[in-house]
Design a protein around this motif. Structure first.
Motif, PDB file in Angstrom:
ATOM      1  N   ALA A 142       0.931  -1.148   0.019  1.00 11.75           N
ATOM      2  CA  ALA A 142       0.058  -0.074  -0.150  1.00 11.75           C
ATOM      3  C   ALA A 142       1.042   1.398  -0.650  1.00 11.75           C
ATOM      4  CB  ALA A 142      -0.577   0.356   1.223  1.00 11.75           C
ATOM      5  N   ALA A 143       0.636   2.292  -0.681  1.00 12.73           N
ATOM      6  CA  ALA A 143       1.241   3.139  -0.922  1.00 12.73           C
ATOM      7  C   ALA A 143       1.179   4.748   0.433  1.00 12.73           C
ATOM      8  CB  ALA A 143       1.282   4.348  -2.296  1.00 12.73           C
ATOM      9  N   LEU A 144      -0.613   4.199   0.842  1.00 11.50           N
ATOM     10  CA  LEU A 144      -1.054   4.780   1.843  1.00 11.50           C
ATOM     11  C   LEU A 144      -1.201   3.795   2.653  1.00 11.50           C
ATOM     12  CD1 LEU A 144      -1.232   7.834   3.500  1.00 11.50           C
ATOM     13  CD2 LEU A 144      -4.021   7.397   1.999  1.00 11.50           C
ATOM     14  N   MET A 145      -0.996   4.060   3.952  1.00 10.83           N
ATOM     15  CA  MET A 145      -1.181   3.018   4.982  1.00 10.83           C
ATOM     16  C   MET A 145      -1.685   3.658   5.969  1.00 10.83           C
ATOM     17  SD  MET A 145      -1.184  -0.419   5.149  1.00 10.83           S
ATOM     18  CE  MET A 145      -1.354  -1.373   6.388  1.00 10.83           C
ATOM     19  N   ILE A 146      -3.131   3.608   6.749  1.00 11.93           N
ATOM     20  CA  ILE A 146      -3.975   4.215   7.630  1.00 11.93           C
ATOM     21  C   ILE A 146      -3.922   3.494   8.895  1.00 11.93           C
ATOM     22  CG2 ILE A 146      -5.091   6.150   8.145  1.00 11.93           C
ATOM     23  CD1 ILE A 146      -5.502   6.743   5.842  1.00 11.93           C
ATOM     24  N   GLU A 147      -3.496   2.638  10.472  1.00 15.05           N
ATOM     25  CA  GLU A 147      -3.377   2.288  10.915  1.00 15.05           C
ATOM     26  C   GLU A 147      -3.794   2.427  12.198  1.00 15.05           C
ATOM     27  OE1 GLU A 147       0.086  -1.059   9.802  1.00 15.05           O
ATOM     28  OE2 GLU A 147       0.769   0.339  11.765  1.00 15.05           O
ATOM     29  N   ASP A 148      -4.880   1.867  13.120  1.00 13.25           N
ATOM     30  CA  ASP A 148      -6.073   2.623  14.079  1.00 13.25           C
ATOM     31  C   ASP A 148      -5.662   4.500  14.686  1.00 13.25           C
ATOM     32  OD1 ASP A 148      -7.110   1.977  15.959  1.00 13.25           O
ATOM     33  OD2 ASP A 148      -5.267   1.563  17.422  1.00 13.25           O
ATOM     34  N   LEU A 149      -6.425   4.741  13.524  1.00 15.64           N
ATOM     35  CA  LEU A 149      -5.518   6.278  13.313  1.00 15.64           C
ATOM     36  C   LEU A 149      -6.099   6.983  14.284  1.00 15.64           C
ATOM     37  CD1 LEU A 149      -3.681   8.330  12.255  1.00 15.64           C
ATOM     38  CD2 LEU A 149      -5.232   9.223  10.838  1.00 15.64           C
ATOM     39  N   ARG A 150      -6.203   7.469  15.573  1.00 20.48           N
ATOM     40  CA  ARG A 150      -6.626   8.328  16.541  1.00 20.48           C
ATOM     41  C   ARG A 150      -6.163  10.375  16.262  1.00 20.48           C
ATOM     42  NH1 ARG A 150      -9.470   5.119  19.698  1.00 20.48           N
ATOM     43  NH2 ARG A 150      -9.422   2.657  19.802  1.00 20.48           N
ATOM     44  N   VAL A 151      -7.366  10.397  16.384  1.00 24.02           N
ATOM     45  CA  VAL A 151      -6.630  12.207  16.389  1.00 24.02           C
ATOM     46  C   VAL A 151      -7.046  12.922  16.816  1.00 24.02           C
ATOM     47  CG1 VAL A 151      -6.595  14.872  14.244  1.00 24.02           C
ATOM     48  CG2 VAL A 151      -5.873  11.633  13.347  1.00 24.02           C
ATOM     49  N   ALA A 152      -6.734  14.016  17.618  1.00 23.77           N
ATOM     50  CA  ALA A 152      -7.480  14.855  18.568  1.00 23.77           C
ATOM     51  C   ALA A 152      -7.426  16.070  18.136  1.00 23.77           C
ATOM     52  CB  ALA A 152      -7.013  14.616  19.785  1.00 23.77           C
ATOM     53  N   LEU A 203     -11.087  11.360  15.452  1.00 24.56           N
ATOM     54  CA  LEU A 203     -11.110   9.914  14.884  1.00 24.56           C
ATOM     55  C   LEU A 203     -10.510   9.053  15.953  1.00 24.56           C
ATOM     56  CD1 LEU A 203      -8.298  10.758  11.702  1.00 24.56           C
ATOM     57  CD2 LEU A 203     -11.709  10.890  11.715  1.00 24.56           C
ATOM     58  N   HIS A 204     -11.715   8.090  15.751  1.00 28.37           N
ATOM     59  CA  HIS A 204     -11.707   6.386  16.797  1.00 28.37           C
ATOM     60  C   HIS A 204     -11.227   5.403  16.814  1.00 28.37           C
ATOM     61  CE1 HIS A 204     -14.212   9.817  19.272  1.00 28.37           C
ATOM     62  NE2 HIS A 204     -14.568   9.778  18.131  1.00 28.37           N
ATOM     63  N   THR A 212      -4.891  15.867   8.257  1.00 28.32           N
ATOM     64  CA  THR A 212      -4.451  14.557   9.186  1.00 28.32           C
ATOM     65  C   THR A 212      -2.942  14.483   8.559  1.00 28.32           C
ATOM     66  OG1 THR A 212      -6.130  14.322  11.160  1.00 28.32           O
ATOM     67  CG2 THR A 212      -3.712  13.368  11.519  1.00 28.32           C
ATOM     68  N   LEU A 213      -3.592  13.736   7.251  1.00 26.50           N
ATOM     69  CA  LEU A 213      -2.630  13.101   6.378  1.00 26.50           C
ATOM     70  C   LEU A 213      -1.754  14.016   6.162  1.00 26.50           C
ATOM     71  CD1 LEU A 213      -5.335  10.734   4.717  1.00 26.50           C
ATOM     72  CD2 LEU A 213      -3.981  10.834   6.129  1.00 26.50           C
ATOM     73  N   MET A 214      -2.234  15.559   5.501  1.00 29.69           N
ATOM     74  CA  MET A 214      -1.071  16.467   5.099  1.00 29.69           C
ATOM     75  C   MET A 214      -0.420  16.807   6.382  1.00 29.69           C
ATOM     76  SD  MET A 214      -0.903  16.696   2.429  1.00 29.69           S
ATOM     77  CE  MET A 214       1.136  17.247   1.807  1.00 29.69           C
ATOM     78  N   GLY A 215      -0.630  17.049   7.364  1.00 26.66           N
ATOM     79  CA  GLY A 215       0.145  17.442   8.806  1.00 26.66           C
ATOM     80  C   GLY A 215      -0.391  18.577   9.079  1.00 26.66           C
ATOM     81  N   HIS A 216      -1.715  18.962   9.041  1.00 24.95           N
ATOM     82  CA  HIS A 216      -2.505  19.792   9.646  1.00 24.95           C
ATOM     83  C   HIS A 216      -1.796  20.212  11.148  1.00 24.95           C
ATOM     84  CE1 HIS A 216      -4.441  23.794  10.854  1.00 24.95           C
ATOM     85  NE2 HIS A 216      -4.615  23.613   9.624  1.00 24.95           N
ATOM     86  N   PRO A 217      -0.973  21.728  11.407  1.00 18.75           N
ATOM     87  CA  PRO A 217      -0.745  21.461  12.588  1.00 18.75           C
ATOM     88  C   PRO A 217      -1.405  21.333  14.136  1.00 18.75           C
ATOM     89  CG  PRO A 217      -0.374  22.945  11.637  1.00 18.75           C
ATOM     90  CD  PRO A 217      -0.671  22.919  10.357  1.00 18.75           C
ATOM     91  N   ARG A 218      -2.490  21.962  13.468  1.00 15.08           N
ATOM     92  CA  ARG A 218      -3.212  21.505  14.787  1.00 15.08           C
ATOM     93  C   ARG A 218      -3.935  20.840  15.277  1.00 15.08           C
ATOM     94  NH1 ARG A 218      -8.326  24.663  13.787  1.00 15.08           N
ATOM     95  NH2 ARG A 218      -7.364  25.752  12.468  1.00 15.08           N
ATOM     96  N   TYR A 219      -3.814  19.613  13.857  1.00 16.38           N
ATOM     97  CA  TYR A 219      -4.195  18.380  14.497  1.00 16.38           C
ATOM     98  C   TYR A 219      -3.029  16.989  14.667  1.00 16.38           C
ATOM     99  CZ  TYR A 219      -8.216  19.778  11.517  1.00 16.38           C
ATOM    100  OH  TYR A 219      -8.950  20.711  10.978  1.00 16.38           O
ATOM    101  N   GLU A 220      -3.292  15.855  16.475  1.00 14.50           N
ATOM    102  CA  GLU A 220      -2.631  15.636  16.920  1.00 14.50           C
ATOM    103  C   GLU A 220      -2.798  14.433  16.769  1.00 14.50           C
ATOM    104  OE1 GLU A 220      -1.321  14.887  21.731  1.00 14.50           O
ATOM    105  OE2 GLU A 220      -2.922  16.263  21.309  1.00 14.50           O
ATOM    106  N   ILE A 221      -1.718  13.630  16.234  1.00 13.15           N
ATOM    107  CA  ILE A 221      -2.384  11.605  16.277  1.00 13.15           C
ATOM    108  C   ILE A 221      -2.402  11.474  17.823  1.00 13.15           C
ATOM    109  CG2 ILE A 221      -0.485   9.631  15.684  1.00 13.15           C
ATOM    110  CD1 ILE A 221      -0.848  11.502  12.710  1.00 13.15           C
ATOM    111  N   GLY A 239     -16.407   9.708  12.565  1.00 12.92           N
ATOM    112  CA  GLY A 239     -14.934   8.940  13.618  1.00 12.92           C
ATOM    113  C   GLY A 239     -14.211   7.753  13.258  1.00 12.92           C
ATOM    114  N   ARG A 240     -15.000   6.860  12.802  1.00 11.00           N
ATOM    115  CA  ARG A 240     -15.006   5.566  12.248  1.00 11.00           C
ATOM    116  C   ARG A 240     -15.263   5.186  11.263  1.00 11.00           C
ATOM    117  NH1 ARG A 240     -16.199   5.198  18.055  1.00 11.00           N
ATOM    118  NH2 ARG A 240     -14.712   3.882  19.298  1.00 11.00           N
ATOM    119  N   ILE A 241     -14.799   4.044  10.634  1.00  6.65           N
ATOM    120  CA  ILE A 241     -15.175   4.135   9.522  1.00  6.65           C
ATOM    121  C   ILE A 241     -15.921   2.757   9.758  1.00  6.65           C
ATOM    122  CG2 ILE A 241     -14.234   1.810   6.963  1.00  6.65           C
ATOM    123  CD1 ILE A 241     -12.038   3.971   7.304  1.00  6.65           C
ATOM    124  N   VAL A 242     -17.223   2.762   8.964  1.00  9.19           N
ATOM    125  CA  VAL A 242     -18.492   2.086   9.724  1.00  9.19           C
ATOM    126  C   VAL A 242     -18.405   0.940   8.850  1.00  9.19           C
ATOM    127  CG1 VAL A 242     -19.244   3.290  11.311  1.00  9.19           C
ATOM    128  CG2 VAL A 242     -20.145   3.504   8.765  1.00  9.19           C
TER     129      VAL A 242
END
Lengths: 469, 259
Positions: free
Chosen positions: B9-19, B26-27, B55-64, B227-230
């Motif tokens: 996978a070029a882009l791999m998102i794993e159990d990503l939580r973001v505040a 994102l839960h 978040t993917l692009m790295g916006h400073p206000r979004y915390e992983i 905040g979840r993929i259902v």
């Protein structure tokens, strides 16, 4: 970390712009100011008695006037520690070959010969207090255009000085105009005969090179009826540890139907006090344009002004100020509508970063009886961080009802969203911030000749280097 | 997730939580986009779609706060937005911001040089720019306008796709690229995207409506709620959504992690 970065920036600045040559002077006056110094200076120059009288009267005005306290802090200037006159070489060079090697080295690093080759009609580069190099295109001379350093012009064309010198900005105008009047040396003189349009900008490069060196150049420009000239003044200065004082006076007369544009990019090193009086009187249907950029210096106080004396006259003042750490740019513009059917615009852009301070200070005055006056004032400030500061003092005195006056002011910060957007396209934080700043001052930059626009953008990029952290 | 998917996978998102400011949005999101694939991420307003994009692009206000994001196997967490762009990630913004006084052509040139890490010759860049603008039905004068200033909705989105075309990313995230577009503008933008599709590009299309997917055909569709993929499925899932609405899909919750 922050300190290391700071040092790196200063080093870089010194290498790129702040280089200084060993001092080599034919004559060096004593430090400090006295009637004796003024007399010696005037004798050295071989001036007639009336100029010596003018200087001595100005000196007493300077001594009598208190330091202005309404603007930037000037209390740390030590007038006794300054050299008031210095001459780098005995004689002036007419061609590039005649200019001494060490001075050439300095100019080479500033790119003057290049600039000249490209588009300049004449170069008048000021090294210390006197102009050492001067050239002017032959066809301009044939058209009767006079472009000389002010000392030479005074010797060769005293009639202009008797009529105009000290009339637009009299010595009593303010303390620093008085100081300049007492010890002035160098500067540019331009006379454009009726109907002559000088199609290429005339330029002088100013530079302070000696420690504690005051520079008091005096510029006089006379645009006769229906003429046009664009004069460009650009400054860079070496970095020194003790404070220097630069106090110029610029007087401009724009006669009926004539147009004058005066462009400045000021980049004194961050220990220079830059206290300048620039004023124009514009007559019927004349146009005066001040394009004034202030990047360097410790303190700048400068308010280019236009007095609109007759109907149809127009004054435009466009300025940019950039204040970094320890800098205060107190700048703006002044327009006096002394006749009906006159118009003006003042556009001011300021940028503050790393605790720098910018002040817009402007005066718009309309005298009674001057109806059909149109004026628009706009000042925008951009703050790059929380510690920086910007103030606006837009004085407006209108004594006439039938006028159309607009005023807008804005203060903004470099937005997180703008930065994120640009960075998401591969620009570093510095590149992104620089791009936002360059965009902010674009209304100014686009009025500059290409080379200067490029240089200004480069200077700003340099100012921005290492500012993150 | 198998190791094989993770490596390919070029882009791999794993159990990503973001505040944001301490509040978790994102839960735990899992998603893998391989090159050559088009994924659609659908969901109602406020479900966290745009949070994921920023978040993917790295916006400073979004915390992983948990999990990770890998681009070609490399963890993005410590990388700034410009570093991510240089590594081949692109985000087409939902609300592109104006940068007054900066012309499109200057901006694009710096961007292209930045992402490629070298100065592209002016003539070559110009040619590329003009050709690409033509494909997106953009007049040449567009290049001299200030970045996004006074752009119509359609012009903004076209400008985003123009940037994508010039920057040649490996993974592109299109955040609500269809919003604010009339049908003609939508077609132009979708055509522009379709021209860029190919075996070297993975795309994540974020959209509220199924409409865009009529023009950009996804291989996979994911539904995000709270905040979840259902739900995840093939392109038919978009049609199901269209028929049943998000409430209907959300009602079948619990199957979020099944493939």
């Amino acid at each position: 970390m922050a300190e290391t970065m700071e040092m790196a920036v200063n080093l870089d600045y010194e290498q790129k712009w702040g280089f200084s040559d060993p001092e080599q002077y034919v004559y060096k006056a004593e430090k400090g100011l006295s009637p004796e110094v003024v007399i010696a200076l005037s004798r050295m120059k071989g001036e007639p008695d009336w100029m010596l009288d003018f200087r001595l009267k100005a000196l007493s005005i300077f001594r009598a006037k208190p330091l202005p306290t309404w603007g930037a802090d000037l209390s740390t200037i030590d007038f006794d520690e300054i050299y008031y006159y210095l001459r780098a070489t005995e004689r002036q060079g007419d061609t590039w070959e005649d200019v001494p090697e060490y001075i050439k080295n300095t100019f080479d690093r500033l790119g003057i010969p290049d600039a000249e080759r490209k588009f300049l009609a004449g170069v008048s580069a000021q090294y210390e207090s006197e102009v050492v190099y001067h050239s002017i295109r032959e066809d301009l001379t044939k058209k009767g255009v006079i472009f000389l350093d002010t000392d030479t012009a005074f010797k060769e064309h005293p009639e202009f000085f008797k009529e105009y010198f000290g009339k637009v900005v009299p010595p009593a105008d303010n303390k620093f105009a008085a100081l300049n009047s007492a010890v002035w040396s160098g500067g540019s003189f331009i006379y454009v005969p009726p109907g002559v349009k000088v199609d290429i900008p005339l330029q002088a490069y100013f530079r302070i090179n000696a420690k504690n060196m005051g520079q008091f150049e005096r510029t006089l420009i006379i645009c006769d009826e229906g003429s046009f000239v664009h004069y460009i003044e650009g400054c860079t200065a070496p970095v020194y540890s003790s404070d220097s004082l630069h106090s110029a006076v610029v007087e401009i007369i724009v006669k009926k139907d004539a147009r004058c544009r005066y462009t400045t990019i000021q980049n004194w090193s961050n220990n220079v006090y830059n206290l300048v009086t620039k004023r124009t009187v514009a007559y019927q249907d004349a146009i005066m344009e001040w394009v004034d950029g202030n990047l360097g210096s410790k303190v700048t106080m400068k308010y280019p002004s236009v007095y609109l004396m007759e109907p149809g006259a127009r004054g435009d003042i466009l300025s940019v100020a950039f204040a970094g750490k320890g800098q205060h740019q107190d700048a703006g513009g002044k327009v006096v509508h002394a006749a009906p059917h006159t118009s003006s615009t003042i556009v001011s852009k300021s940028i503050s970063k790393d605790g720098g301070r910018t002040t817009y200070r402007g005066l718009l005055k309309v005298y009674p009886g001057c109806d059909d006056v149109r004026s628009n004032v706009r000042c925008d400030a951009l703050l790059l961080d929380e510690h920086s500061r910007s103030d606006t003092y837009p004085y407006i005195e209108i004594e006439e009802e039938r006028v159309n006056i607009g005023h807008e002011a804005s203060v903004s910060k470099v937005g997180e969203e703008q930065l994120f957007y640009l960075m998401s396209r591969g620009l570093s934080e510095n590149e992104a911030t620089t791009m936002i700043i360059n965009g902010f001052i674009e209304p100014f930059t686009k009025e500059l000749p290409m080379e200067y626009a490029v240089e200004l953008n480069r200077l700003i990029a340099l100012q921005m280097e290492g500012s993150v952290g | 997730m198998t190791t094989e998917v993770a490596t390919k996978a070029a882009l791999m998102i794993e159990d990503l939580r973001v505040a944001i400011e301490g509040k978790e949005i994102l839960h735990g999101v899992d998603l893998a986009v391989r090159k050559g694939e088009v994924h659609a991420l659908m969901g109602p307003n406020g479900s966290g779609k745009s949070t994921l994009a920023s978040t993917l692009m790295g916006h400073p206000r979004y915390e992983i706060t948990g999990g990770r994001v890998l681009l070609n196997g490399e963890d993005l967490a410590e990388l700034s937005a410009d570093e991510r762009a240089k590594k081949g990630l692109f985000l087409a913004f939902q609300y592109p911001v104006a940068v007054p006084g900066v012309t499109m052509v200057n901006f694009l040139r710096l961007a292209v040089n930045g992402v490629r890490g070298q100065d592209v010759p002016v003539a070559q860049f110009r040619k590329q720019l003009l050709e690409t603008m033509k494909l997106l039905s953009m007049d040449e004068s567009f290049a001299r306008r200030y970045v996004n200033e006074g752009f119509s909705g359609g012009e903004k989105k076209r400008a985003e796709i123009l940037q994508m075309a010039l920057l040649k990313p490996q993974v592109a995230v299109l955040d609500e690229t269809d919003s604010g577009l009339d049908i003609d503008a939508l077609k132009i933008v979708a055509n522009g995207v379709n021209r860029l599709l190919g075996p070297d590009l993975g795309v994540l299309v974020i959209t509220h409506y199924q409409r865009l997917l009529n023009y950009i055909q996804p291989h996979f569709v994911h539904v995000m709620v709270d905040g979840r993929i259902v739900r995840s499925g093939g392109s038919e899932l978009a049609l199901e959504l269209e028929a049943e609405g998000y409430d209907g899909i959300a009602g079948k919750n619990g199957s979020g992690k099944e493939q």
